[in-house]
Design a protein around this motif. Structure first.
Motif, PDB file in Angstrom:
ATOM      1  N   UNK A   1       0.753  -1.056   0.227  1.00  0.00           N
ATOM      2  CA  UNK A   1      -0.368   0.125  -0.081  1.00  0.00           C
ATOM      3  C   UNK A   1       0.752   1.668   0.074  1.00  0.00           C
ATOM      4  N   UNK A   2       1.525   1.197   0.829  1.00  0.00           N
ATOM      5  CA  UNK A   2       2.765   2.223   1.018  1.00  0.00           C
ATOM      6  C   UNK A   2       2.095   3.793   1.564  1.00  0.00           C
ATOM      7  N   UNK A   3       2.155   4.822   0.112  1.00  0.00           N
ATOM      8  CA  UNK A   3       1.372   6.395  -0.293  1.00  0.00           C
ATOM      9  C   UNK A   3      -0.604   6.099  -0.337  1.00  0.00           C
ATOM     10  N   UNK A   4      -0.363   4.951  -0.748  1.00  0.00           N
ATOM     11  CA  UNK A   4      -1.962   4.932  -1.685  1.00  0.00           C
ATOM     12  C   UNK A   4      -2.870   5.147  -0.978  1.00  0.00           C
ATOM     13  N   UNK A   5      -3.635   6.015  -1.195  1.00  0.00           N
ATOM     14  CA  UNK A   5      -4.422   6.495   0.102  1.00  0.00           C
ATOM     15  C   UNK A   5      -6.304   5.579  -0.235  1.00  0.00           C
ATOM     16  N   UNK A   6      -5.932   4.689   0.047  1.00  0.00           N
ATOM     17  CA  UNK A   6      -6.784   3.247   0.238  1.00  0.00           C
ATOM     18  C   UNK A   6      -8.026   3.293   1.400  1.00  0.00           C
ATOM     19  N   UNK A   7      -9.177   3.397   1.284  1.00  0.00           N
ATOM     20  CA  UNK A   7      -9.614   3.183   2.269  1.00  0.00           C
ATOM     21  C   UNK A   7      -9.752   1.967   3.138  1.00  0.00           C
ATOM     22  N   UNK A   8     -10.885   1.701   4.108  1.00  0.00           N
ATOM     23  CA  UNK A   8     -11.201   0.627   5.245  1.00  0.00           C
ATOM     24  C   UNK A   8     -11.974  -0.555   4.383  1.00  0.00           C
TER      25      UNK A   8
ATOM     26  N   UNK B   1       4.755   9.368  -8.163  1.00  0.00           N
ATOM     27  CA  UNK B   1       5.042   9.876  -7.511  1.00  0.00           C
ATOM     28  C   UNK B   1       4.755  11.458  -7.312  1.00  0.00           C
ATOM     29  N   UNK B   2       4.288  11.815  -8.473  1.00  0.00           N
ATOM     30  CA  UNK B   2       3.282  12.513  -9.336  1.00  0.00           C
ATOM     31  C   UNK B   2       1.688  12.231  -8.526  1.00  0.00           C
ATOM     32  N   UNK B   3       1.526  11.481  -9.147  1.00  0.00           N
ATOM     33  CA  UNK B   3       0.008  10.481  -9.167  1.00  0.00           C
ATOM     34  C   UNK B   3      -0.162  10.817  -7.779  1.00  0.00           C
ATOM     35  N   UNK B   4       0.772  10.604  -6.553  1.00  0.00           N
ATOM     36  CA  UNK B   4       0.643  10.246  -5.631  1.00  0.00           C
ATOM     37  C   UNK B   4       0.185  11.767  -4.892  1.00  0.00           C
ATOM     38  N   UNK B   5       0.885  12.686  -5.043  1.00  0.00           N
ATOM     39  CA  UNK B   5       1.076  13.195  -4.488  1.00  0.00           C
ATOM     40  C   UNK B   5      -0.263  14.563  -4.819  1.00  0.00           C
ATOM     41  N   UNK B   6      -0.091  14.076  -5.641  1.00  0.00           N
ATOM     42  CA  UNK B   6      -1.624  14.776  -6.092  1.00  0.00           C
ATOM     43  C   UNK B   6      -3.090  14.208  -5.147  1.00  0.00           C
ATOM     44  N   UNK B   7      -2.716  13.515  -4.374  1.00  0.00           N
ATOM     45  CA  UNK B   7      -4.265  12.435  -4.048  1.00  0.00           C
ATOM     46  C   UNK B   7      -4.537  13.485  -2.864  1.00  0.00           C
ATOM     47  N   UNK B   8      -6.192  13.062  -2.094  1.00  0.00           N
ATOM     48  CA  UNK B   8      -6.117  15.048  -1.110  1.00  0.00           C
ATOM     49  C   UNK B   8      -5.460  14.225  -0.061  1.00  0.00           C
TER      50      UNK B   8
ATOM     51  N   UNK C   1       9.410  17.343   0.693  1.00  0.00           N
ATOM     52  CA  UNK C   1      10.532  16.743   1.476  1.00  0.00           C
ATOM     53  C   UNK C   1       9.956  15.745   2.222  1.00  0.00           C
ATOM     54  N   UNK C   2       8.233  15.682   1.675  1.00  0.00           N
ATOM     55  CA  UNK C   2       7.307  14.917   2.724  1.00  0.00           C
ATOM     56  C   UNK C   2       6.816  13.874   1.626  1.00  0.00           C
ATOM     57  N   UNK C   3       7.772  13.695   0.033  1.00  0.00           N
ATOM     58  CA  UNK C   3       7.438  12.420  -0.843  1.00  0.00           C
ATOM     59  C   UNK C   3       8.542  11.941  -0.984  1.00  0.00           C
ATOM     60  N   UNK C   4       9.089  11.140  -1.248  1.00  0.00           N
ATOM     61  CA  UNK C   4      10.536  10.406  -1.479  1.00  0.00           C
ATOM     62  C   UNK C   4       9.964   9.538  -2.770  1.00  0.00           C
ATOM     63  N   UNK C   5      11.505   8.955  -3.557  1.00  0.00           N
ATOM     64  CA  UNK C   5      10.871   8.034  -4.606  1.00  0.00           C
ATOM     65  C   UNK C   5      10.809   6.710  -3.783  1.00  0.00           C
ATOM     66  N   UNK C   6      11.417   6.248  -2.489  1.00  0.00           N
ATOM     67  CA  UNK C   6      11.084   5.281  -2.018  1.00  0.00           C
ATOM     68  C   UNK C   6      11.800   5.313  -0.439  1.00  0.00           C
ATOM     69  N   UNK C   7      11.426   4.440   0.172  1.00  0.00           N
ATOM     70  CA  UNK C   7      12.437   4.798   1.546  1.00  0.00           C
ATOM     71  C   UNK C   7      12.474   3.546   2.344  1.00  0.00           C
ATOM     72  N   UNK C   8      13.193   3.126   2.891  1.00  0.00           N
ATOM     73  CA  UNK C   8      13.667   2.258   3.857  1.00  0.00           C
ATOM     74  C   UNK C   8      13.368   2.609   5.141  1.00  0.00           C
ATOM     75  N   UNK C   9      13.140   1.800   6.471  1.00  0.00           N
ATOM     76  CA  UNK C   9      12.333   2.195   7.296  1.00  0.00           C
ATOM     77  C   UNK C   9      13.436   3.318   8.264  1.00  0.00           C
TER      78      UNK C   9
END
Length: 248
Positions: free
Chosen positions: A22-29, A129-136, A144-152
């Motif tokens: 899922x990561x930063x995809x803004x999905x519902x419950x 990345x830009x698609x994610x950035x456009x989400x509500x 800096x809140x959105x990086x192309x990838x992240x380690x823990x």
């Protein structure tokens, strides 16, 4: 009054149900996730726990979990959405099924990416990345809140100031603080609270919908180490299912 810090992973999301990263995809419950949120609220109510403030991520699965929980408690609680508590960005794995990722990466690389402190997925494309950035949930966040990838380790770096500068001062002031966030952002918080070693962090599995509570000790530290689940039997069973899947 002694302050407390409670951590709660959001209820099951549609991506959890589908077995995808899922990561930063803004999905519902899912409906099951909503029931998990209600059950968490009932656990708090039965233990006479009423948070003074709820801190969530900006993603709707966490925000909605908090809303349902407060509805069950029958109280309105001040809520603060903090982007630093958002889920880890899984880079190019975002939206991929975990089965396909394991097949593509191989077992060792798959486990290292999911469980280790430093394993880093391949970066996502600029288009995604830009698609994610456009989400509500993400469009108003700083660059800096959105990086192309992240380690823990990157998630640990961004949640540590939230713990030190926001959460601990409230707890030390005697407030009951509830954090509703995600598997990896909560693992990162636990790493900071408990000073987890790499092997301990790799083994930490936080199930959805199971409240984990810390109390403030006289020393100013949060105890017990590792926290205490309100329903330890159910939490242990749910955590074992997370571990069998390969971890959070």
């Amino acid at each position: 009054m002694t302050g407390t810090l409670m951590l709660l992973r959001h209820g099951e999301s549609t991506a959890n149900e589908a077995g995808t990263f899922t990561g930063l995809l803004d999905v519902p419950l899912t409906p099951r996730g909503e029931r998990q949120a209600s059950a968490a609220g009932r656990l708090l109510r039965s233990d006479h726990i009423r948070p003074d403030i709820v801190v969530t991520s900006t993603l709707r699965r966490a925000v909605r979990t908090a809303e349902i929980l407060c509805e069950v408690l029958g109280t309105q609680v001040p809520t603060d959405a903090v982007w630093e508590l958002n889920e880890r960005n899984y880079g190019a794995l975002t939206g991929m099924t975990k089965t396909d990722a394991r097949h593509t990466l191989g077992d060792d690389a798959y486990v290292r990416l999911r469980r280790s402190r430093t394993g880093t997925p391949p970066p996502m494309s600029p288009q995604l990345l830009e698609t994610l950035r456009s989400s509500a949930a993400l469009h108003d966040l700083p660059e800096g809140a959105l990086r192309p990838t992240e380690a823990l380790s990157d998630v640990i770096d961004r949640v540590r100031p939230v713990l030190q500068d926001r959460l601990l001062p409230m707890v030390r002031a005697g407030r009951r603080v509830l954090v509703v966030a995600h598997g990896n952002s909560l693992r990162a918080l636990c790493a900071c609270i408990d000073g987890l070693t790499d092997p301990e962090l790799e083994k930490l599995n936080l199930p959805t919908g199971q409240p984990l509570q810390y109390h403030l000790a006289a020393t100013g530290a949060l105890v017990p180490r590792g926290g205490a689940f309100l329903d330890p039997v159910a939490a242990q069973h749910a955590a074992a299912l997370v571990a069998a899947e390969g971890g959070t």
